[in-house]
Motif scaffolding. Structure first.
Motif, PDB file in Angstrom:
ATOM      1  N   ARG A 274       0.889  -1.166   0.000  1.00 16.94           N
ATOM      2  CA  ARG A 274       0.000   0.000   0.000  1.00 16.94           C
ATOM      3  C   ARG A 274       0.926   1.215   0.000  1.00 16.94           C
ATOM      4  N   PRO A 275       1.002   1.973  -1.098  1.00 17.03           N
ATOM      5  CA  PRO A 275       1.933   3.096  -1.150  1.00 17.03           C
ATOM      6  C   PRO A 275       1.476   4.280  -0.299  1.00 17.03           C
ATOM      7  N   THR A 276       2.361   5.253  -0.170  1.00 15.06           N
ATOM      8  CA  THR A 276       1.968   6.538   0.400  1.00 15.06           C
ATOM      9  C   THR A 276       0.721   7.036  -0.331  1.00 15.06           C
ATOM     10  N   HIS A 277      -0.254   7.504   0.437  1.00 14.44           N
ATOM     11  CA  HIS A 277      -1.509   7.928  -0.186  1.00 14.44           C
ATOM     12  C   HIS A 277      -1.273   9.030  -1.220  1.00 14.44           C
TER      13      HIS A 277
ATOM     14  N   VAL B 290       8.295  -2.974 -10.983  1.00 18.82           N
ATOM     15  CA  VAL B 290       7.018  -2.250 -11.038  1.00 18.82           C
ATOM     16  C   VAL B 290       7.105  -0.958 -10.239  1.00 18.82           C
ATOM     17  N   GLY B 291       7.707  -1.035  -9.050  1.00 20.57           N
ATOM     18  CA  GLY B 291       7.848   0.162  -8.222  1.00 20.57           C
ATOM     19  C   GLY B 291       8.634   1.258  -8.912  1.00 20.57           C
ATOM     20  N   ASN B 292       9.659   0.879  -9.641  1.00 18.03           N
ATOM     21  CA  ASN B 292      10.451   1.884 -10.354  1.00 18.03           C
ATOM     22  C   ASN B 292       9.638   2.596 -11.426  1.00 18.03           C
ATOM     23  N   VAL B 293       8.682   1.895 -12.008  1.00 20.92           N
ATOM     24  CA  VAL B 293       7.829   2.499 -13.032  1.00 20.92           C
ATOM     25  C   VAL B 293       6.755   3.388 -12.409  1.00 20.92           C
ATOM     26  N   LEU B 294       6.140   2.934 -11.331  1.00 22.56           N
ATOM     27  CA  LEU B 294       4.981   3.638 -10.782  1.00 22.56           C
ATOM     28  C   LEU B 294       5.327   4.717  -9.758  1.00 22.56           C
TER      29      LEU B 294
ATOM     30  N   PRO C 269       7.843   5.962   6.895  1.00 22.45           N
ATOM     31  CA  PRO C 269       7.363   7.351   6.874  1.00 22.45           C
ATOM     32  C   PRO C 269       6.764   7.733   5.527  1.00 22.45           C
ATOM     33  N   HIS C 270       6.032   8.818   5.527  1.00 24.01           N
ATOM     34  CA  HIS C 270       5.435   9.362   4.312  1.00 24.01           C
ATOM     35  C   HIS C 270       6.502   9.552   3.233  1.00 24.01           C
ATOM     36  N   GLY C 271       6.210   9.022   2.027  1.00 26.11           N
ATOM     37  CA  GLY C 271       7.106   9.232   0.900  1.00 26.11           C
ATOM     38  C   GLY C 271       8.336   8.346   0.869  1.00 26.11           C
ATOM     39  N   SER C 272       8.374   7.305   1.716  1.00 20.66           N
ATOM     40  CA  SER C 272       9.574   6.464   1.797  1.00 20.66           C
ATOM     41  C   SER C 272       9.429   5.144   1.041  1.00 20.66           C
ATOM     42  N   ASP C 273       8.512   5.062   0.098  1.00 18.03           N
ATOM     43  CA  ASP C 273       8.127   3.796  -0.528  1.00 18.03           C
ATOM     44  C   ASP C 273       9.302   3.042  -1.151  1.00 18.03           C
ATOM     45  N   GLN C 274      10.126   3.732  -1.916  1.00 24.43           N
ATOM     46  CA  GLN C 274      11.245   3.067  -2.576  1.00 24.43           C
ATOM     47  C   GLN C 274      12.267   2.553  -1.560  1.00 24.43           C
ATOM     48  N   ALA C 275      12.544   3.348  -0.538  1.00 24.93           N
ATOM     49  CA  ALA C 275      13.460   2.904   0.517  1.00 24.93           C
ATOM     50  C   ALA C 275      12.876   1.716   1.272  1.00 24.93           C
ATOM     51  N   LEU C 276      11.562   1.727   1.447  1.00 21.37           N
ATOM     52  CA  LEU C 276      10.887   0.620   2.129  1.00 21.37           C
ATOM     53  C   LEU C 276      11.040  -0.671   1.311  1.00 21.37           C
ATOM     54  N   ILE C 277      10.918  -0.558  -0.002  1.00 19.23           N
ATOM     55  CA  ILE C 277      11.100  -1.724  -0.865  1.00 19.23           C
ATOM     56  C   ILE C 277      12.543  -2.230  -0.781  1.00 19.23           C
ATOM     57  N   ARG C 278      13.501  -1.319  -0.744  1.00 19.19           N
ATOM     58  CA  ARG C 278      14.904  -1.747  -0.633  1.00 19.19           C
ATOM     59  C   ARG C 278      15.159  -2.454   0.696  1.00 19.19           C
ATOM     60  N   PHE C 279      14.599  -1.931   1.779  1.00 15.24           N
ATOM     61  CA  PHE C 279      14.754  -2.568   3.081  1.00 15.24           C
ATOM     62  C   PHE C 279      14.066  -3.930   3.082  1.00 15.24           C
ATOM     63  N   ALA C 280      12.889  -4.007   2.467  1.00 12.42           N
ATOM     64  CA  ALA C 280      12.165  -5.273   2.367  1.00 12.42           C
ATOM     65  C   ALA C 280      12.981  -6.306   1.594  1.00 12.42           C
ATOM     66  N   THR C 281      13.688  -5.857   0.571  1.00 15.01           N
ATOM     67  CA  THR C 281      14.515  -6.776  -0.225  1.00 15.01           C
ATOM     68  C   THR C 281      15.596  -7.407   0.638  1.00 15.01           C
ATOM     69  N   ARG C 282      16.198  -6.629   1.527  1.00  8.95           N
ATOM     70  CA  ARG C 282      17.211  -7.169   2.446  1.00  8.95           C
ATOM     71  C   ARG C 282      16.612  -8.239   3.338  1.00  8.95           C
ATOM     72  N   LEU C 283      15.390  -8.010   3.828  1.00 10.68           N
ATOM     73  CA  LEU C 283      14.751  -9.005   4.683  1.00 10.68           C
ATOM     74  C   LEU C 283      14.384 -10.264   3.904  1.00 10.68           C
ATOM     75  N   MET C 284      13.942 -10.097   2.687  1.00 16.25           N
ATOM     76  CA  MET C 284      13.582 -11.247   1.869  1.00 16.25           C
ATOM     77  C   MET C 284      14.813 -12.098   1.537  1.00 16.25           C
ATOM     78  N   HIS C 285      15.969 -11.502   1.449  1.00 12.38           N
ATOM     79  CA  HIS C 285      17.200 -12.255   1.216  1.00 12.38           C
ATOM     80  C   HIS C 285      17.504 -13.198   2.362  1.00 12.38           C
TER      81      HIS C 285
ATOM     82  N   GLY D 270      -2.034  -0.265  -5.502  1.00 21.41           N
ATOM     83  CA  GLY D 270      -0.997  -1.190  -5.049  1.00 21.41           C
ATOM     84  C   GLY D 270      -0.805  -2.310  -6.051  1.00 21.41           C
ATOM     85  N   TRP D 271       0.179  -3.172  -5.780  1.00 21.79           N
ATOM     86  CA  TRP D 271       0.432  -4.265  -6.721  1.00 21.79           C
ATOM     87  C   TRP D 271       1.021  -5.462  -5.986  1.00 21.79           C
ATOM     88  N   PHE D 272       1.006  -6.606  -6.699  1.00 19.63           N
ATOM     89  CA  PHE D 272       1.481  -7.882  -6.173  1.00 19.63           C
ATOM     90  C   PHE D 272       2.565  -8.458  -7.088  1.00 19.63           C
TER      91      PHE D 272
END
Length: 405
Positions: A159-162, A193-197, A386-402, A181-183
């Motif tokens: 769910r991105p920043t509104h 997808v995040g880089n595009v949207l 935080p507000h507007g941190s979507d791309q950083a959140l995805i990068r942090f999520a990638t570290r956890l998924m590893h 949002g997307w899956f």
């Protein structure tokens, strides 16, 4: 295989998955090359796609739709980036549910746990990806309609920043909550997808954020859920360290629950009420009762609950600052069984809203990751930033998924 590379999910027959709307096929052009080339895109049937109607999970809306001449902004962006159109997929009726069971069009199959509900309202989107019939899928999230299906079906969902992503050409439910949002099954596809949207972040969340755990959310949950979440934190401790337990719900979960319900209901009725009355919509169980209750909400109640929302957003923003994230399970438990009663499903939905409304009321981004399992079913692990941190959140999520076992 690395968790960030494409998964090996084997597609099942589309007729078994029951996730695609059986519209007559129309040509949907996409760019011959681009960052999403080779990815199959499924689109929730509240987004306009040129050449198709937009049915919104309701036969009256389908009859009123007509064939759309242009596609919604997010659809157009993904097609222009090279994604190939796989089809339009089911949604809960008027996107006003969280179960994935549509009284008119059936229930898409949960590819992560076939005996359980897929979750909604982006049920078809989650079904298409979890059953290997699409690589990526667009959903929307108003009250949890990407995050809950992601958790139930074992997918990554944001769910991105509104208001960060345009919803032009998409059915509104409650405009101050609605998000695109997307899956995806893997972080590589999800990130592309995040880089595009998303474009560039407006926030400055660091690569190693200050990590907190929503202790008051955990206190709402059963011991078995608390245990699997604690085990996951231990598994990730070399990435996240020792998270600080914090209180997130100000003034209380009950106050936030009712604030969300009243604001969502008021806006949903303002958007759809006249049409429902004029055409005598025959709404399915749960959806009918929610709209009927929504019709009773007054402007004064809307104003009062909006004040609660504003106070919460300020306090939650102060808690996160520019460098903090909050960890929590996405929803209260694994997906309910398909055989559970309507009352049981409604009780689960109401419990889930108490957790999901933290992101909804604040407007801050929340990502759900398939990092946990219970009773051999997927269970989502969430990060709110935080507000507007979507791309950083995805990068942090990638570290956890590893670090996924």
């Amino acid at each position: 295989m690395s968790p960030t590379s494409a998964t090996s999910t084997t597609a099942i027959d589309a007729s078994v998955a029951r996730c695609f709307i059986p519209y007559p096929a129309a040509e949907v052009a996409h760019a011959a090359s681009g960052p999403l080339s080779g990815l199959r895109l499924a689109v929730k049937d509240i987004y306009d796609v040129a050449g198709y109607p937009t049915g919104c999970g309701n036969p009256h809306m389908l009859a009123l739709s007509g064939i759309k001449q242009t596609s919604a902004d997010p659809v157009e962006k993904l097609l222009a980036a090279g994604a190939g159109f796989a089809g339009k997929v089911c949604t809960d009726e008027l996107a006003f549910s969280m179960n994935g069971k549509n009284a008119h069009f059936g229930t898409p199959r949960n590819g992560g746990a076939p005996d359980r509900i897929p979750g909604g309202s982006s049920s078809g989107s989650a079904s298409a990806v979890s059953n290997g019939l699409a690589d990526i899928a667009l959903g929307t999230d108003t009250g949890g309609s990407v995050r809950a299906p992601a958790s139930h079906c074992g997918l990554i969902g944001l769910r991105p920043t509104h208001a960060r992503i345009s919803l032009k050409g998409t059915m509104d439910l409650a405009a101050t909550f609605d998000t695109c949002g997307w899956f995806a099954r893997d972080m590589d596809s999800f990130t592309r997808v995040g880089n595009v949207l998303l474009g560039e972040d407006s926030g400055n969340l660091p690569d190693t954020p200050r990590v907190m755990v929503a202790a008051d959310v955990l206190a709402l949950l059963e011991p078995r859920v608390q245990a699997v979440f604690s085990q996951t934190l231990e598994r990730l401790d070399h990435v996240i360290g020792t998270p600080l337990p914090v209180k997130t719900a100000t003034p209380s979960f009950d106050a936030l629950y009712w604030a969300f319900r009243h604001i969502q209901g008021y806006q949903a009725w303002q958007e759809h009420g006249a049409r429902i009355r004029r055409h005598d919509f025959q709404l399915g169980p749960g959806v009918a009762e929610r709209f009927e209750w929504s019709s009773t909400i007054t402007a004064q109640q809307m104003e009062e609950h909006s004040a609660v929302r504003a106070r919460f957003r300020d306090s939650f923003g102060q808690l996160l600052g520019h460098d903090g994230v909050v960890l929590m399970p996405t929803v209260p438990d694994i997906a309910p069984l398909l055989t559970d009663s309507e009352q049981s499903l409604e009780n689960y939905r109401n419990q889930a809203i108490r957790m999901l409304c933290l992101s909804g009321l604040s407007g801050f981004p929340q990502i759900s990751l398939p990092l946990m399992r219970l009773d051999d079913a997927p269970f989502g692990f969430s990060i709110i930033g935080p507000h507007g941190s979507d791309q950083a959140l995805i990068r942090f999520a990638t570290r956890l998924m590893h670090e996924r076992a």
